[in-house]
Motif scaffolding. Structure first.
Motif, PDB file in Angstrom:
ATOM      1  N   SER A 154       0.934  -1.223   0.111  1.00 42.40           N
ATOM      2  CA  SER A 154      -0.083  -0.066  -0.108  1.00 42.40           C
ATOM      3  C   SER A 154       0.747   1.326   0.073  1.00 42.40           C
ATOM      4  CB  SER A 154      -1.165  -0.072   1.258  1.00 42.40           C
ATOM      5  OG  SER A 154      -0.085   0.351   2.430  1.00 42.40           O
ATOM      6  N   MET A 155       2.151   1.104   0.243  1.00 35.49           N
ATOM      7  CA  MET A 155       2.955   2.209   0.363  1.00 35.49           C
ATOM      8  C   MET A 155       3.712   2.489  -0.859  1.00 35.49           C
ATOM      9  SD  MET A 155       4.730   1.133   4.106  1.00 35.49           S
ATOM     10  CE  MET A 155       5.967   2.423   3.970  1.00 35.49           C
ATOM     11  N   ILE A 156       3.478   1.757  -1.814  1.00 31.51           N
ATOM     12  CA  ILE A 156       4.161   1.737  -3.309  1.00 31.51           C
ATOM     13  C   ILE A 156       3.255   2.419  -4.124  1.00 31.51           C
ATOM     14  CG2 ILE A 156       5.145   0.553  -5.247  1.00 31.51           C
ATOM     15  CD1 ILE A 156       5.882  -1.732  -3.263  1.00 31.51           C
ATOM     16  N   GLU A 157       3.836   3.423  -4.965  1.00 31.93           N
ATOM     17  CA  GLU A 157       3.095   4.256  -5.839  1.00 31.93           C
ATOM     18  C   GLU A 157       3.228   3.607  -7.030  1.00 31.93           C
ATOM     19  OE1 GLU A 157       3.711   8.367  -7.985  1.00 31.93           O
ATOM     20  OE2 GLU A 157       3.581   8.677  -5.794  1.00 31.93           O
ATOM     21  N   GLU A 158       4.426   3.156  -7.367  1.00 28.52           N
ATOM     22  CA  GLU A 158       4.601   2.543  -8.670  1.00 28.52           C
ATOM     23  C   GLU A 158       5.805   1.530  -8.639  1.00 28.52           C
ATOM     24  OE1 GLU A 158       5.572   3.506 -13.455  1.00 28.52           O
ATOM     25  OE2 GLU A 158       5.222   4.965 -12.101  1.00 28.52           O
ATOM     26  N   MET A 159       5.660   0.298  -9.161  1.00 26.11           N
ATOM     27  CA  MET A 159       6.861  -0.708  -9.176  1.00 26.11           C
ATOM     28  C   MET A 159       7.165  -0.709 -10.540  1.00 26.11           C
ATOM     29  SD  MET A 159       8.826  -2.876  -7.828  1.00 26.11           S
ATOM     30  CE  MET A 159       7.939  -3.454  -6.300  1.00 26.11           C
ATOM     31  N   HIS A 160       8.441   0.016 -10.690  1.00 32.97           N
ATOM     32  CA  HIS A 160       9.119   0.039 -12.089  1.00 32.97           C
ATOM     33  C   HIS A 160       9.606  -1.260 -12.650  1.00 32.97           C
ATOM     34  CE1 HIS A 160       8.390   4.421 -11.544  1.00 32.97           C
ATOM     35  NE2 HIS A 160       9.067   4.133 -10.566  1.00 32.97           N
ATOM     36  N   GLU A 161      10.638  -1.899 -11.722  1.00 37.06           N
ATOM     37  CA  GLU A 161      11.178  -3.003 -12.068  1.00 37.06           C
ATOM     38  C   GLU A 161      11.411  -3.676 -10.681  1.00 37.06           C
ATOM     39  OE1 GLU A 161      14.928  -4.650 -14.773  1.00 37.06           O
ATOM     40  OE2 GLU A 161      15.333  -2.624 -13.718  1.00 37.06           O
ATOM     41  N   MET A 162      11.376  -5.167 -10.875  1.00 39.64           N
ATOM     42  CA  MET A 162      11.675  -6.256  -9.950  1.00 39.64           C
ATOM     43  C   MET A 162      12.737  -7.254 -10.578  1.00 39.64           C
ATOM     44  SD  MET A 162      10.345  -8.280  -6.938  1.00 39.64           S
ATOM     45  CE  MET A 162       9.205  -7.234  -6.593  1.00 39.64           C
ATOM     46  N   THR A 163      13.746  -7.634  -9.818  1.00 42.86           N
ATOM     47  CA  THR A 163      14.716  -8.656 -10.407  1.00 42.86           C
ATOM     48  C   THR A 163      14.897  -9.552  -9.114  1.00 42.86           C
ATOM     49  OG1 THR A 163      16.630  -7.413  -9.887  1.00 42.86           O
ATOM     50  CG2 THR A 163      15.866  -6.937 -11.927  1.00 42.86           C
ATOM     51  N   VAL A 164      14.959 -10.992  -9.610  1.00 42.32           N
ATOM     52  CA  VAL A 164      15.090 -11.830  -8.582  1.00 42.32           C
ATOM     53  C   VAL A 164      15.990 -12.861  -9.367  1.00 42.32           C
ATOM     54  CG1 VAL A 164      14.092 -13.827  -7.047  1.00 42.32           C
ATOM     55  CG2 VAL A 164      12.789 -11.840  -7.586  1.00 42.32           C
ATOM     56  N   LYS A 165      17.351 -12.913  -8.676  1.00 39.45           N
ATOM     57  CA  LYS A 165      18.248 -14.010  -9.277  1.00 39.45           C
ATOM     58  C   LYS A 165      17.748 -15.575  -8.808  1.00 39.45           C
ATOM     59  CE  LYS A 165      21.694 -10.341  -9.310  1.00 39.45           C
ATOM     60  NZ  LYS A 165      22.969  -9.836  -8.631  1.00 39.45           N
ATOM     61  N   ASP A 166      18.511 -16.304  -9.615  1.00 43.72           N
ATOM     62  CA  ASP A 166      18.112 -17.657  -9.122  1.00 43.72           C
ATOM     63  C   ASP A 166      18.660 -17.972  -7.713  1.00 43.72           C
ATOM     64  OD1 ASP A 166      17.379 -18.276 -11.922  1.00 43.72           O
ATOM     65  OD2 ASP A 166      19.113 -18.874 -12.471  1.00 43.72           O
ATOM     66  N   PRO A 167      17.876 -18.685  -7.176  1.00 39.86           N
ATOM     67  CA  PRO A 167      18.213 -19.070  -5.569  1.00 39.86           C
ATOM     68  C   PRO A 167      19.289 -19.969  -5.537  1.00 39.86           C
ATOM     69  CG  PRO A 167      16.123 -20.455  -6.552  1.00 39.86           C
ATOM     70  CD  PRO A 167      16.536 -19.502  -7.628  1.00 39.86           C
ATOM     71  N   ILE A 168      19.926 -19.846  -4.312  1.00 41.20           N
ATOM     72  CA  ILE A 168      21.081 -20.674  -3.886  1.00 41.20           C
ATOM     73  C   ILE A 168      20.398 -21.540  -2.675  1.00 41.20           C
ATOM     74  CG2 ILE A 168      23.391 -20.580  -2.950  1.00 41.20           C
ATOM     75  CD1 ILE A 168      23.825 -17.751  -4.142  1.00 41.20           C
ATOM     76  N   VAL A 169      20.556 -22.763  -2.820  1.00 44.41           N
ATOM     77  CA  VAL A 169      20.198 -23.766  -1.818  1.00 44.41           C
ATOM     78  C   VAL A 169      21.301 -24.387  -1.295  1.00 44.41           C
ATOM     79  CG1 VAL A 169      18.760 -25.551  -1.154  1.00 44.41           C
ATOM     80  CG2 VAL A 169      17.987 -23.982  -3.093  1.00 44.41           C
ATOM     81  N   THR A 170      21.500 -24.468   0.176  1.00 44.20           N
ATOM     82  CA  THR A 170      22.338 -25.163   0.863  1.00 44.20           C
ATOM     83  C   THR A 170      21.643 -25.812   2.059  1.00 44.20           C
ATOM     84  OG1 THR A 170      24.436 -25.524   1.911  1.00 44.20           O
ATOM     85  CG2 THR A 170      23.231 -23.392   2.428  1.00 44.20           C
ATOM     86  N   GLY A 171      21.613 -27.319   1.925  1.00 43.03           N
ATOM     87  CA  GLY A 171      20.930 -27.779   3.090  1.00 43.03           C
ATOM     88  C   GLY A 171      19.371 -27.385   3.055  1.00 43.03           C
ATOM     89  N   ASN A 172      18.949 -26.962   4.169  1.00 44.21           N
ATOM     90  CA  ASN A 172      17.584 -26.304   4.353  1.00 44.21           C
ATOM     91  C   ASN A 172      17.364 -24.789   4.429  1.00 44.21           C
ATOM     92  OD1 ASN A 172      18.796 -26.037   7.056  1.00 44.21           O
ATOM     93  ND2 ASN A 172      16.738 -26.090   8.142  1.00 44.21           N
ATOM     94  N   VAL A 173      18.257 -24.301   3.717  1.00 46.90           N
ATOM     95  CA  VAL A 173      18.553 -22.694   3.487  1.00 46.90           C
ATOM     96  C   VAL A 173      18.418 -22.250   2.226  1.00 46.90           C
ATOM     97  CG1 VAL A 173      19.910 -20.671   4.104  1.00 46.90           C
ATOM     98  CG2 VAL A 173      19.720 -22.550   5.917  1.00 46.90           C
ATOM     99  N   ILE A 174      17.671 -21.422   1.790  1.00 44.15           N
ATOM    100  CA  ILE A 174      17.603 -20.779   0.655  1.00 44.15           C
ATOM    101  C   ILE A 174      17.973 -19.226   0.683  1.00 44.15           C
ATOM    102  CG2 ILE A 174      15.823 -20.027  -1.400  1.00 44.15           C
ATOM    103  CD1 ILE A 174      14.177 -22.262  -0.087  1.00 44.15           C
ATOM    104  N   ALA A 175      18.575 -18.777  -0.452  1.00 41.87           N
ATOM    105  CA  ALA A 175      19.157 -17.405  -0.384  1.00 41.87           C
ATOM    106  C   ALA A 175      18.461 -16.969  -2.008  1.00 41.87           C
ATOM    107  CB  ALA A 175      20.756 -17.343  -0.307  1.00 41.87           C
ATOM    108  N   LEU A 176      18.024 -15.610  -1.925  1.00 39.60           N
ATOM    109  CA  LEU A 176      17.712 -15.061  -2.907  1.00 39.60           C
ATOM    110  C   LEU A 176      18.343 -13.604  -3.110  1.00 39.60           C
ATOM    111  CD1 LEU A 176      13.883 -15.792  -3.297  1.00 39.60           C
ATOM    112  CD2 LEU A 176      15.717 -16.625  -4.640  1.00 39.60           C
ATOM    113  N   VAL A 177      18.601 -12.984  -4.190  1.00 40.34           N
ATOM    114  CA  VAL A 177      18.749 -11.597  -4.442  1.00 40.34           C
ATOM    115  C   VAL A 177      17.910 -10.878  -4.962  1.00 40.34           C
ATOM    116  CG1 VAL A 177      20.518  -9.848  -5.120  1.00 40.34           C
ATOM    117  CG2 VAL A 177      21.347 -11.780  -3.921  1.00 40.34           C
ATOM    118  N   MET A 178      17.190 -10.048  -4.300  1.00 40.32           N
ATOM    119  CA  MET A 178      16.045  -9.351  -4.925  1.00 40.32           C
ATOM    120  C   MET A 178      16.174  -7.885  -5.115  1.00 40.32           C
ATOM    121  SD  MET A 178      12.197  -9.326  -3.559  1.00 40.32           S
ATOM    122  CE  MET A 178      12.104 -11.088  -3.243  1.00 40.32           C
ATOM    123  N   GLY A 179      16.045  -7.312  -6.276  1.00 40.42           N
ATOM    124  CA  GLY A 179      16.036  -6.122  -6.632  1.00 40.42           C
ATOM    125  C   GLY A 179      14.671  -5.302  -6.990  1.00 40.42           C
TER     126      GLY A 179
END
Length: 119
Positions: free
Chosen positions: A61-86
């Motif tokens: 509700s605080m966003i006026e406009e989303m110009h671009e969203m990027t999500v890099k491929d996830p990295i998984v190790t054991g039971n942990v997931i990491a994502l880089v999001m822009g």
């Protein structure tokens, strides 16, 4: 679902901006969310699926406009997931900003039990 399958589903949902759908499908009811710092709009830690869904709605509700969203491929190790999001977005009353964050998720018994964001 395996952690790798959850990671791919999560990345797919995030790339489409479908955060609430991801939460409803992939998160445990007692999930914990940790932000990098507390703000007037958000506490540093939120507990419970419904509270995290509401936090997401407040953020959207605080966003006026989303110009671009990027999500890099996830990295998984054991039971942990990491994502880089822009995000390149314009916040209501605050102007345009570009954010990049590392999103770290912990999986237990086929569900995400914690999310931790680093900026």
């Amino acid at each position: 679902m395996t952690t790798e399958q959850i990671a791919q589903r999560l990345a797919d949902y995030c790339r489409k901006g479908q955060f609430e759908e991801a939460q409803k499908e992939l998160y445990a009811d007692d999930v914990v969310s940790v932000e990098p710092y507390a703000t007037p709009d958000f506490s540093k830690e939120e507990k419970g699926l419904q509270n995290i869904i509401e936090k997401g709605r407040r953020f959207e509700s605080m966003i006026e406009e989303m110009h671009e969203m990027t999500v890099k491929d996830p990295i998984v190790t054991g039971n942990v997931i990491a994502l880089v999001m822009g995000m390149d977005l314009t916040m209501k009353g605050k102007g345009r900003a570009k954010w990049e964050e590392l999103c770290v998720y912990t999986v237990k018994d086929g569900k995400i039990v914690s999310e931790h964001f680093f900026m």
